[in-house]
Design an enzyme around this catalytic site. Sequence first.
Site, PDB file in Angstrom:
ATOM      1  N   ARG A  50       1.065  -8.684   0.825  1.00 55.41           N
ATOM      2  CA  ARG A  50       0.880  -8.251  -0.567  1.00 55.41           C
ATOM      3  C   ARG A  50       1.445  -9.274  -1.545  1.00 55.41           C
ATOM      4  NH1 ARG A  50       3.791  -3.182  -1.335  1.00 55.41           N
ATOM      5  NH2 ARG A  50       5.060  -4.020   0.337  1.00 55.41           N
ATOM      6  N   ASN A  68      -0.354  -1.346   0.593  1.00 58.15           N
ATOM      7  CA  ASN A  68      -0.415  -0.980   1.998  1.00 58.15           C
ATOM      8  C   ASN A  68      -0.966   0.437   2.118  1.00 58.15           C
ATOM      9  OD1 ASN A  68       0.703  -3.370   2.938  1.00 58.15           O
ATOM     10  ND2 ASN A  68       2.774  -2.570   3.025  1.00 58.15           N
TER      11      ASN A  68
END
Length: 123
Positions: A50, A68
């Site tokens: 990320r 996520n």
Amino acid sequence: MGSFFKEFLNKGKNRESNGEVIYTNDPQTEEGKQKARMEISGKVQGVGFRFSAKNAADELGIKGLVRNESDGTVYVEAIGDKESLSSFIEAMRKGPSPAADVDKVVVTFDSNIEEKPNFSQAN
């Protein structure tokens, strides 16, 4: 950004990947911004994915979000011009983090994605 992070991110930029990109539909035909959502599977959680995706998005001028999912995938919404979005999808395929190992990126173009002021990283 510290040199440690810069070095970490640069390791992921030019690496090879066997990740597959699957397009579920065609991009919008109108000129201007393209909007796509992606489901990315493989070793993509707990590896700086990320953080690296946000950095890649910021470099390319992509707006959207990355988060996520509970099933172990990473979800991305991305908005940008056609060329930048294509480059961003390729970065996601390679896995922007050098510790990631992407199996596949499922891309769906979706004009209903809400405009974002920047690219954010969600938990």
